[in-house]
Design a protein around this motif. Structure first.
Motif, PDB file in Angstrom:
ATOM      1  N   ALA A   1      -2.559   5.951   2.332  1.00 29.17           N
ATOM      2  CA  ALA A   1      -3.660   6.895   2.956  1.00 29.17           C
ATOM      3  C   ALA A   1      -3.408   8.341   2.414  1.00 29.17           C
ATOM      4  O   ALA A   1      -2.322   8.876   2.375  1.00 29.17           O
ATOM      5  CB  ALA A   1      -3.520   6.846   4.326  1.00 29.17           C
TER       6      ALA A   1
ATOM      7  N   GLN B   1      -5.358  -4.826   6.034  1.00 30.81           N
ATOM      8  CA  GLN B   1      -4.520  -3.978   6.017  1.00 30.81           C
ATOM      9  C   GLN B   1      -3.849  -3.583   7.373  1.00 30.81           C
ATOM     10  O   GLN B   1      -2.554  -3.577   7.585  1.00 30.81           O
ATOM     11  CB  GLN B   1      -4.405  -2.593   5.141  1.00 30.81           C
ATOM     12  CG  GLN B   1      -3.185  -1.712   5.098  1.00 30.81           C
ATOM     13  CD  GLN B   1      -3.161  -0.394   4.253  1.00 30.81           C
ATOM     14  OE1 GLN B   1      -4.239  -0.346   3.717  1.00 30.81           O
ATOM     15  NE2 GLN B   1      -2.266   0.382   4.288  1.00 30.81           N
TER      16      GLN B   1
ATOM     17  N   PHE C   1       0.844  -1.466   0.154  1.00 30.43           N
ATOM     18  CA  PHE C   1       0.056  -0.059  -0.103  1.00 30.43           C
ATOM     19  C   PHE C   1       0.818   1.303   0.077  1.00 30.43           C
ATOM     20  O   PHE C   1       0.713   1.962   0.988  1.00 30.43           O
ATOM     21  CB  PHE C   1      -1.128  -0.012   1.183  1.00 30.43           C
ATOM     22  CG  PHE C   1      -1.670  -1.434   1.284  1.00 30.43           C
ATOM     23  CD1 PHE C   1      -2.806  -1.419   0.138  1.00 30.43           C
ATOM     24  CD2 PHE C   1      -1.632  -2.160   2.033  1.00 30.43           C
ATOM     25  CE1 PHE C   1      -3.623  -2.380   0.450  1.00 30.43           C
ATOM     26  CE2 PHE C   1      -2.248  -3.262   2.359  1.00 30.43           C
ATOM     27  CZ  PHE C   1      -3.145  -3.479   1.367  1.00 30.43           C
TER      28      PHE C   1
ATOM     29  N   PHE D   1      -7.916   5.972   9.026  1.00 32.86           N
ATOM     30  CA  PHE D   1      -8.524   4.878   7.959  1.00 32.86           C
ATOM     31  C   PHE D   1      -9.971   4.931   8.240  1.00 32.86           C
ATOM     32  O   PHE D   1     -10.452   4.687   9.246  1.00 32.86           O
ATOM     33  CB  PHE D   1      -8.172   3.446   8.129  1.00 32.86           C
ATOM     34  CG  PHE D   1      -6.569   3.219   7.560  1.00 32.86           C
ATOM     35  CD1 PHE D   1      -5.717   4.241   7.159  1.00 32.86           C
ATOM     36  CD2 PHE D   1      -6.271   1.968   7.455  1.00 32.86           C
ATOM     37  CE1 PHE D   1      -4.642   3.840   6.644  1.00 32.86           C
ATOM     38  CE2 PHE D   1      -4.830   1.755   6.985  1.00 32.86           C
ATOM     39  CZ  PHE D   1      -4.194   2.563   6.414  1.00 32.86           C
TER      40      PHE D   1
ATOM     41  N   VAL E   1      -3.097   9.709  10.799  1.00 33.44           N
ATOM     42  CA  VAL E   1      -3.530   8.956   9.520  1.00 33.44           C
ATOM     43  C   VAL E   1      -4.743   8.186  10.013  1.00 33.44           C
ATOM     44  O   VAL E   1      -5.013   7.523  11.038  1.00 33.44           O
ATOM     45  CB  VAL E   1      -2.362   7.855   9.193  1.00 33.44           C
ATOM     46  CG1 VAL E   1      -3.045   7.109   8.079  1.00 33.44           C
ATOM     47  CG2 VAL E   1      -1.162   8.680   9.055  1.00 33.44           C
TER      48      VAL E   1
ATOM     49  N   VAL F   1      -4.331  12.649   7.453  1.00 30.15           N
ATOM     50  CA  VAL F   1      -4.367  11.943   6.414  1.00 30.15           C
ATOM     51  C   VAL F   1      -5.330  10.804   6.350  1.00 30.15           C
ATOM     52  O   VAL F   1      -5.553   9.948   7.279  1.00 30.15           O
ATOM     53  CB  VAL F   1      -3.015  11.618   6.189  1.00 30.15           C
ATOM     54  CG1 VAL F   1      -2.874  10.603   4.759  1.00 30.15           C
ATOM     55  CG2 VAL F   1      -1.785  12.610   6.112  1.00 30.15           C
ATOM     56  N   LEU F   2      -6.366  11.135   5.296  1.00 29.72           N
ATOM     57  CA  LEU F   2      -7.576  10.002   5.138  1.00 29.72           C
ATOM     58  C   LEU F   2      -7.396   8.945   4.047  1.00 29.72           C
ATOM     59  O   LEU F   2      -6.971   9.411   3.036  1.00 29.72           O
ATOM     60  CB  LEU F   2      -8.791  10.911   5.018  1.00 29.72           C
ATOM     61  CG  LEU F   2     -10.012  10.054   4.822  1.00 29.72           C
ATOM     62  CD1 LEU F   2     -10.373   9.423   6.147  1.00 29.72           C
ATOM     63  CD2 LEU F   2     -11.270  11.001   4.472  1.00 29.72           C
ATOM     64  N   LYS F   3      -7.558   7.781   4.547  1.00 27.34           N
ATOM     65  CA  LYS F   3      -7.826   6.726   3.493  1.00 27.34           C
ATOM     66  C   LYS F   3      -9.143   6.213   3.697  1.00 27.34           C
ATOM     67  O   LYS F   3      -9.465   5.363   4.745  1.00 27.34           O
ATOM     68  CB  LYS F   3      -6.760   5.716   3.734  1.00 27.34           C
ATOM     69  CG  LYS F   3      -6.942   4.607   2.540  1.00 27.34           C
ATOM     70  CD  LYS F   3      -5.796   3.625   2.344  1.00 27.34           C
ATOM     71  CE  LYS F   3      -6.109   2.664   1.591  1.00 27.34           C
ATOM     72  NZ  LYS F   3      -4.907   1.739   1.189  1.00 27.34           N
ATOM     73  N   ALA F   4     -10.023   6.540   2.749  1.00 29.03           N
ATOM     74  CA  ALA F   4     -11.288   5.854   2.927  1.00 29.03           C
ATOM     75  C   ALA F   4     -11.641   4.754   2.085  1.00 29.03           C
ATOM     76  O   ALA F   4     -10.816   4.800   0.992  1.00 29.03           O
ATOM     77  CB  ALA F   4     -12.495   6.844   2.213  1.00 29.03           C
ATOM     78  N   GLY F   5     -12.090   3.737   2.455  1.00 27.87           N
ATOM     79  CA  GLY F   5     -12.217   2.436   1.799  1.00 27.87           C
ATOM     80  C   GLY F   5     -13.285   1.320   2.468  1.00 27.87           C
ATOM     81  O   GLY F   5     -14.125   1.732   3.015  1.00 27.87           O
TER      82      GLY F   5
END
Lengths: 530, 347
Positions: free
Chosen positions: A482, B66, A399, B30, B28, B54-58
């Motif tokens: 991210a 992960q 990732f 998620f 960070v 810091v965004l991780k959308a999923g």
């Protein structure tokens, strides 16, 4: 270059290994899958997915062949009006990535969709049916893939040798018989190439089938990766998909493999033009309808959304559009695409050189073939494979931008490789030999002679990989770190949640970025490249 | 050609400049919640604290995988899930660091993990959205058992098993009614040709709003999102909460929750973020922008939500009859529920 044989082997084997690693990891991962999971996969998933995927691939292939073939014929062999404009315009739908096409059509059709609004605005209230499911997916994939078939068949018709048909005519064959037993066999290589291309396209598509809710192998794998808490079923399904892809390639190989369909000399003469008579206007209308459907309508829909995003602000202010994030994702896309394209060109240059100059070396030929393999595999499978590679080898880099780049590189290596080897093929070996006789070292010869002469090929290889990487969706979606959204991810995240106004701006930007692609294809076509 | 190269070089330089300027004061996150629904809260947090998020959308499955693979060196600091099952699953795999503070203590204990590994940040209940053009309110079934009647064949839309809220709903039914009865209900719905559109409730609410289906199984706030569509012709929808009659089973009320990842690099910011999520400011945003149930008792439910419940002046958690199950048991049921959904081909 006068390299020692082990070095040559080394170079081509290393590149082939890098490219084959994701594939190997999928198989390795699948080998560890429990027997019960295999059993469930085979009994519950494979049958219906197999049927769905095969039917879709067959329909899209036939549809695209007919549509592309008819259009190529109209443009090349008839007195279609406005031909100079239509001929290049029919390729332009290529600039719209397929999932954006799907996004526009899903919302154009259906109850209270954009289409009904448009027609009632024009004073023609109609009801348009929704296009979810098989027919819609097939329609959009045909619309998105016919330009490839059109380009290939058109070039083939253009280069066809008339002496054959004339000889047949002299020998008393009727028109239909000439068509079936002379012209069609001459077009067969173009037809098979076109059908394999569209077949693979339909088989590996992710965006269209997801948006149109038609389950295939690819969407089922995506669903498993996302929805479940382990990769085992996704892994098993991937193996089946891989098998399936090989089967398709094998069939193509046996179909065209050892036969030769070209004449020894190419007699390019102006061809007789068929007079369409009363059919001229309907034929022109048909061509216009295709251009509207493939280009005007989707871009119009996107512009309508952009317009409504800026004017009638939604009553919910939940996701504000921001220029800053749009620019950021644009830069992210450029970054990924640049690194991928550069790495791809750098890696394919030595392999292409070796495979052209050492045509008879089996080892090098096989490595070149293995290295190109990723192109035939669906993007989602490559992404899963790369994710597994990193999981097994360097977990900290899973990732990351590096993961995305490697996935894209594996996927698009073949595109760059093909262009560069075509370029090297045109450089005569004599030139190299001459330079060496005049005292240049082998490295200097490579730098001064080869690199300079194939510069255009290098550039177009770079450009095509760059553009393909800009538009790629599943790998960027699955492997992104991210906070790293590229344009395609941005479009997808917004569109899959129904925020079309937010999807429109990045989608338009993506289309604008694809303009050089259309230009370069049209440019090639103009020169009559085969 | 040179022009092209130059242009791309300039663009690259911009990109690099932006990456090099990364700040150290980051967090960070998620998020299995959709980006549009979490972004307002995150930008308010950024404004208040100056921390860069810091965004991780999923999807929760992919994000959870992960996280579990990065247990030793996690890239995420905080995980936000759509429902308690995913949180419990991660908790049982040792992914969370427990945390409690003055702020988190104010959330009712029903809505958080007993060991403090995760905490609920907003509540949502299952419900039915219906299109008023296609079906009259009186004809809409009021209980789950009535919903399986053959007269509704082909009229109902729902999400497939890729949706976490649906999985949690089925887990709850299994706990409450047992495996046999749950399977029976699901099979009846399947036999009535329930349309499983995708893994997104947005598709369900839009399909009902457009009049493609008379009814849809959703989380309650999707009704309110549909009610606030830009195009007035799409707003003619109503909502029914099932099993609300006296003595009825009630609807499952699940939570969207968050937890701090064990060994998180930005632990202090993560704690600050959790405290912020349960603060009145953030709870108000969840209630006002997303139409969810605020879990902090002091924050008021959105008036539109109360209106749809016919209970003005109260709070949603009082007005809805809640199905009595322990939501922190849902995680343990995850695998069995997924197997059941696979068996009845809920895809």
């Amino acid at each position: 270059m006068a390299l020692k044989l082990p070095v040559k082997y080394g170079i081509s084997l290393i590149v082939a290994c890098i490219m084959a690693l994701p594939c190997i990891c999928v198989i390795y991962g699948a080998a560890n899958v429990d027997f019960s999971v295999w059993y469930r996969t085979v009994t519950r998933y494979v049958p219906y997915l197999m049927v769905n995927s095969v039917i879709l691939a067959l329909t899209v292939t036939c549809g695209a062949l007919v549509l592309g073939g008819v259009l190529a014929f109209l443009v090349e062999r008839t007195d279609l009006p406005l031909k100079k404009f239509f001929a290049p315009a029919l390729v332009t739908p290529l600039i719209i990535p397929c999932y954006i096409l799907a996004l526009c059509y899903v919302n154009f059709f259906g109850n209270k969709g954009v289409g009904e609004k448009l027609f009632s605005f024009l004073g023609l209230p109609v009801t348009l049916p929704a296009i979810y499911g098989f027919s819609g997916a097939a329609f959009i994939l045909i619309l998105g893939s016919y330009p490839y078939v059109y380009t290939i068949i058109r070039a083939s018709i253009h280069n066809i040798d008339l002496t054959f048909t004339e000889a047949a005519q002299c020998l008393g064959m009727g028109r239909r018989q000439r068509m079936v037993s002379v012209s069609l066999p001459l077009l067969l290589p173009a037809i098979t190439a076109g059908s394999v291309l569209t077949g693979l396209y339909a088989l590996s598509d992710f965006g269209v089938v997801s948006l149109l809710r038609y389950p295939t192998f690819v969407s089922a794998i995506y669903h498993e990766i996302n929805g479940s808490y382990n990769y085992s079923i996704a892994n098993a399904l991937s193996c089946f998909l891989m098998l399936f892809t090989f089967l398709l390639l094998y069939i193509q190989d046996t179909l065209t493999g050892r036969r030769l369909f070209v004449s020894a000399k190419n007699h390019l003469r102006p061809k007789s033009i068929i007079n369409l008579k009363y059919a001229r206007i309907p034929a022109a209308c048909f061509v216009i309808a295709i251009i509207i459907a493939g280009l005007v309508l989707p871009i119009g829909t996107l512009m309508y959304w952009s317009y409504s995003a800026s004017h009638a602000a939604s009553t919910l202010s939940i996701w504000a559009f921001s220029w800053d994030s749009l620019i950021q994702s644009g830069l992210n896309s450029v970054l990924i695409a640049t690194v991928t394209a550069t790495a791809c060109v750098a890696l394919s240059l030595p392999v292409a050189y070796l495979s052209v100059r050492e045509k008879n070396n089996r080892m090098i030929r096989i490595s070149a073939w293995v290295a190109q393999f990723g192109f035939a595999l669906p993007g989602i499978l490559v992404a899963l494979g790369v994710s597994l590679v990193f999981r097994f080898i360097v977990p900290t880099l899973n990732f990351s931008i590096a993961a995305i780049v490697i996935a894209l590189m594996t996927h698009f290596f073949s595109q760059g490789f093909q262009m560069i080897s075509a370029g090297i093929n045109q450089v005569s070996r004599r030139l190299e030999e001459g330079a060496r006789l005049l005292g240049f070292s082998s490295l200097k010869t490579f730098g001064y002679i080869i690199l300079r002469l194939i510069r255009p090929a290098l550039f177009s290889a770079w450009l095509i990989v760059f553009l393909s990487s800009m538009r790629e969706l599943p790998a960027s979606l699955l492997l992104r770190p991210a906070g790293f959204d590229s344009l395609t991810v941005k479009v997808w995240l917004a569109a899959s949640e129904g925020f079309y106004e937010q999807a429109a701006a990045p989608a338009l930007l993506l289309i604008a970025a694809s303009l050089p692609l259309a230009y370069s294809i049209m440019h090639h076509q103009h020169k009559g490249a085969t | 050609m040179k022009k092209w190269l130059l242009l791309i070089l300039v663009l690259l330089q911009f990109a690099c400049a932006r990456y090099c300027a990364a700040e150290d004061n980051t967090l960070v996150v998620f998020s299995a919640r959709k980006q549009p629904l979490i972004e307002p809260v995150i930008s308010l947090f950024e404004q208040q604290t100056g921390v860069k998020v810091v965004l991780k959308a999923g999807k929760s499955g992919a994000l959870a995988q992960q996280i579990l693979h990065e247990l030793t060196a996690p890239s995420a600091d905080v995980f936000i899930a759509k429902e308690s099952g995913a949180l419990e699953y991660l908790q049982s795999n040792g992914a969370f660091a427990s945390y409690s503070s003055e702020a988190t203590a104010k959330i009712p204990s029903y809505f958080k993990a007993q060991d403090g590994s995760w905490i609920g940040i907003s509540g949502r209940s299952r419900a039915i959205i219906y299109n008023k053009d296609l079906i009259d309110e009186s004809a809409v079934p009021k209980t789950l058992d009535a919903l399986t009647d053959t007269k509704y064949a082909g009229k109902i839309a729902a999400v497939n098993s890729g949706n976490e809220s649906l999985v949690a709903w089925v887990s709850a039914l299994r706990i409450k009614l047992g495996d046999e009865k749950t399977k029976d209900i699901l099979l009846k719905l399947k036999n009535n040709d329930i349309a499983l559109l995708s893994d997104s409730h947005t598709d369900v609410r839009k399909a009902v709003g457009r009049g493609e289906y008379a009814m849809g199984l959703i989380n309650h706030y999707y009704y309110h999102l549909q009610k606030n569509e830009t195009d007035p012709s799409l707003r003619n929808v109503g909502i029914v909460y099932l099993d609300q009659q006296p003595g009825g089973r009630g609807e499952i009320v699940n939570v969207c929750g968050a937890g701090i990842i064990k060994n998180a690099a930005n632990r202090r910011n993560a704690e600050q973020f959790i405290d912020f999520l349960v603060s009145p400011d953030a709870q108000k945003l969840f209630a006002e922008v997303n139409f969810e149930y605020p879990l902090l008792p002091a924050v008021e439910t959105h008036p539109e939500v109360l209106e749809s419940l016919n209970a003005p002046g109260t709070s949603a958690l009082e007005a809805v009859r809640i199905m009595e199950i322990e939501i922190d048991r849902l995680g343990a049921e995850l695998e069995k529920t997924r197997a059941l959904l696979e068996e009845v081909q809920w895809r």
